[in-house]
Enzyme design. Structure first.
Site, PDB file in Angstrom:
ATOM      1  N   ASP A  29      -5.259  17.926  29.213  1.00 15.98           N
ATOM      2  CA  ASP A  29      -5.084  16.540  28.757  1.00 15.98           C
ATOM      3  C   ASP A  29      -5.163  16.497  27.238  1.00 15.98           C
ATOM      4  O   ASP A  29      -6.169  16.873  26.645  1.00 15.98           O
ATOM      5  CB  ASP A  29      -6.199  15.686  29.379  1.00 15.98           C
ATOM      6  CG  ASP A  29      -5.947  14.188  29.260  1.00 15.98           C
ATOM      7  OD1 ASP A  29      -5.281  13.766  28.297  1.00 15.98           O
ATOM      8  OD2 ASP A  29      -6.439  13.458  30.130  1.00 15.98           O
ATOM      9  N   SER A  85      -6.315   6.844  33.257  1.00 14.02           N
ATOM     10  CA  SER A  85      -6.173   6.575  31.824  1.00 14.02           C
ATOM     11  C   SER A  85      -6.722   5.186  31.488  1.00 14.02           C
ATOM     12  O   SER A  85      -7.894   4.924  31.734  1.00 14.02           O
ATOM     13  CB  SER A  85      -4.693   6.737  31.435  1.00 14.02           C
ATOM     14  OG  SER A  85      -4.547   6.892  30.044  1.00 14.02           O
ATOM     15  N   HIS A 114      -1.837  15.130  30.478  1.00 14.77           N
ATOM     16  CA  HIS A 114      -2.422  13.835  30.839  1.00 14.77           C
ATOM     17  C   HIS A 114      -1.760  13.248  32.084  1.00 14.77           C
ATOM     18  O   HIS A 114      -2.434  12.711  32.967  1.00 14.77           O
ATOM     19  CB  HIS A 114      -2.253  12.900  29.646  1.00 14.77           C
ATOM     20  CG  HIS A 114      -2.923  11.570  29.755  1.00 14.77           C
ATOM     21  ND1 HIS A 114      -4.293  11.428  29.805  1.00 14.77           N
ATOM     22  CD2 HIS A 114      -2.422  10.305  29.798  1.00 14.77           C
ATOM     23  CE1 HIS A 114      -4.607  10.134  29.889  1.00 14.77           C
ATOM     24  NE2 HIS A 114      -3.485   9.438  29.882  1.00 14.77           N
TER      25      HIS A 114
END
Lengths: 401, 401
Positions: A348, A186, A381
């Site tokens: 995600d 991320s 995610h």
């Protein structure tokens, strides 16, 4: 920092991962084999001029390492953390504490093998986990040496590139001459890409995980994340550090609530079915809650108590400023190193699959060698934070190329 | 209602669609061929007992029709509106005003052909567009006849099923005996499904557009939408209607900001690139904005001025209570009518493609005849509100079966 901690809830220890544990994301302490206890160290960087022209009087960031740097300084790997994380990517910081978030793939004999590599991970500037004893950062909650009081919103804007620059100083101080790999999930993936653009000769391989370009769509989402903080009357334009002032906990909790849900997925939510919270009747009382709402309220409030609202705002801005010194993604990637492994997950809801596909295509257009790996799992995610074990051997092979 | 309007911004006329126009979503007035001007009527329903056991003293909802009901009362079609919409799905309410949001597919000779069908669309209970002169609704901003003051948060909780029940009363009053079709986008699609479950013998065909089941994941998202309202100190637990009190405009605007971005898509956002707002420098000043943030701020603030914060909260709850009287989606669909057309768009970030696929599969498992149609376009979820023209002939064929 001490002044700030006094102003916040006392007694928070290991807050980041402890919270992840309460969210049921990580294995319980003791589930992994015994390992050495790592020392959290502090890099004192002195004065730092930001890319935007501001000055930070006294740069301090925390870091941890595992493995040994070779004589040439060329066997180092840098792991960059996610938005709400810190340097604790691997190992344990106490005998009974939890393992780091990527511990499944980092350690002796593991895919990122600390018998071969010297692995470093550092807390970013403006790290959100200000009240956490295991996080050391410089940001709006830090004391401005010129005034003796917290910077608050007078702290200079920092960019993703500033994260890279401060980490570069740390690596230089450790004698690192080359990174065999820079990687992270991320926000950590964004840092990895920014590293590749800024220091192509210093970086051999890049592995962004659950990350892609921050385009206007993502800039907008980041703004939605932070907006509840500015609505909280206790935020006071960031001036809430003085003893006795209420903290903007409600606004910060609402901010975390958005992040918390968006970083997960539909499959994860199925456990709550559509049922009301215990003892509540939302079909009859407008103030009553559904089970998933109560869970989100509690998880986000706990997270708010271990983080700083102003730091959240600065971290959002750093993300919005991803690759801001380049006219385009193509320009940023043009001179970047050749070897990439892009890890993503189809569910995600932060970095959408379409965005990851566009980013991967941009790398190929730029002539890079790009391998890809897909993560499964019900967590959306977060599969890229806590579900990396299945791609471990792909990472090992990538490092061997 | 008049008291409420006095308490809000004056002079708002045709607010819903005017706002859609400022957002660049609909064709400008005058772009479509001349049509009769439709009359907005009011259905006075008297006392209404909600499904949750509450009482509404004086039910009033606005509606509009086009076409003529046949002698048997069997050629009617009901169009249900989206979360932020009203009955203005087709036609014009003034000679120079905008056309309704589905005007491309509803009208004389159009796929939903008002030469053949009597088309009705009504404002829901707790409609958000309280200050809009073309919206007539009963909700928290309405006067409680028992007290002479606005209900505020004493208004009873209403569910999607309550929307259906009040529309059923309206249709009964008009002499409708059967619906050839019930359809609508988003919240309107949910109403359509709820109609199919509640009155299978009354409904021949169902066309949910950009809609699927409200599962726990969606309940959570709806909670994120409304949370900024509760943070606004001007909200005062809903007690803000008294003359001279500031309205919770900031919280409501932040709520709309989330809806506004999530109802669009990455492709739409590309027009903003990653550029700063005019004259601003977010790389140097923490208070400065990016272009997409400024656009979101302005669009959401305008929307907040034409809507009511408490109504937003009640509308969220009605959505969370989708099919709440059934133990499962399968149970709700078991007795539903056979003919379905499910219209969706792959880039929908509200009702995800996976959710639409699950819903369609549930229909097929329940033995329904299910046709599907996909919408393209850069607008994500909003493709189903303003981009329906390409599936017009699919709808015409569905009605002919």
């Amino acid at each position: 920092m001490d002044l700030i901690r006094r102003g916040m809830r006392r007694g928070v220890r290991g807050g980041v991962l402890a919270l992840a544990l309460t969210m049921g994301l990580l294995a319980a302490p003791g589930a992994a084999p015994a390992q050495e206890v790592l020392e959290k160290r502090v890099f004192e960087g002195g004065a730092y001029q930001t890319r935007g022209g501001g000055t930070i009087g006294n740069l301090r960031i925390g870091y941890q390492t595992m493995g040994r740097l070779n004589a040439e300084g060329t066997n180092a790997i840098l792991i960059c953390h996610f938005f709400s994380g810190n340097s604790h990517a691997f190992g344990r910081l106490s005998a009974t504490g939890p393992a780091g978030y990527w511990d499944a793939i980092i350690g002796p004999g593991k895919p990122i093998d600390t018998d071969k590599y010297f692995v470093v991970s550092a807390d970013t500037l403006v790290n959100v986990n200000v009240p956490d004893a295991n996080t050391v950062t410089t940001g709006p909650a830090s004391i401005n040496p010129d005034t003796g009081r917290p910077y608050a919103m007078t702290f200079p804007v920092v960019s993703m590139r500033d994260f890279v620059e401060t980490q570069k100083r740390l690596l230089d101080s450790l004698g690192v001459k080359r990174l065999a790999l820079v990687a992270g999930p991320s926000n950590g993936g964004l840092q990895s890409i920014e590293w590749a653009a800024a220091y192509p000769g210093f970086v051999e391989r890049v592995m962004p995980v659950i990350a892609a370009e921050i385009d206007a769509w993502m800039q907008g989402w980041l703004d939605l994340w932070e907006s509840p903080i500015r609505l909280d009357p206790n935020w006071r334009d960031g001036d809430y550090y003085a003893q006795g002032r209420d903290l903007p906990i409600r606004g910060l909790a609402e901010a975390w609530k958005i992040v918390t849900l968006q970083a997960r997925d539909r499959l994860w939510a199925k456990q709550y079915d559509r049922r009301p919270a215990d003892g509540q009747d939302p079909a009859r009382r407008i103030g009553d809650r559904f089970a998933i709402e109560s869970w989100l309220d509690a998880a986000a409030l706990a997270r708010a108590r271990t983080s700083d609202a102003n730091a959240f705002l600065y971290m959002v801005r750093a993300n919005q400023l991803f690759l801001n010194e380049y006219p385009s993604l193509a320009a940023a990637l043009a001179g970047a190193p050749a070897r990439w492994l892009v890890v993503s997950t189809a569910s995600d809801r932060v970095f959408l699959a379409e965005g990851v596909a566009e980013f991967t295509a941009a790398l190929r257009t730029a002539g890079k060698q790009v391998a890809t790996a897909a993560l499964d799992g019900p967590l959306g995610h977060l599969n890229g934070v806590v579900g990396m074990a299945p791609v471990g051997e792909t990472i090992r092979a990538f490092l061997a190329r």
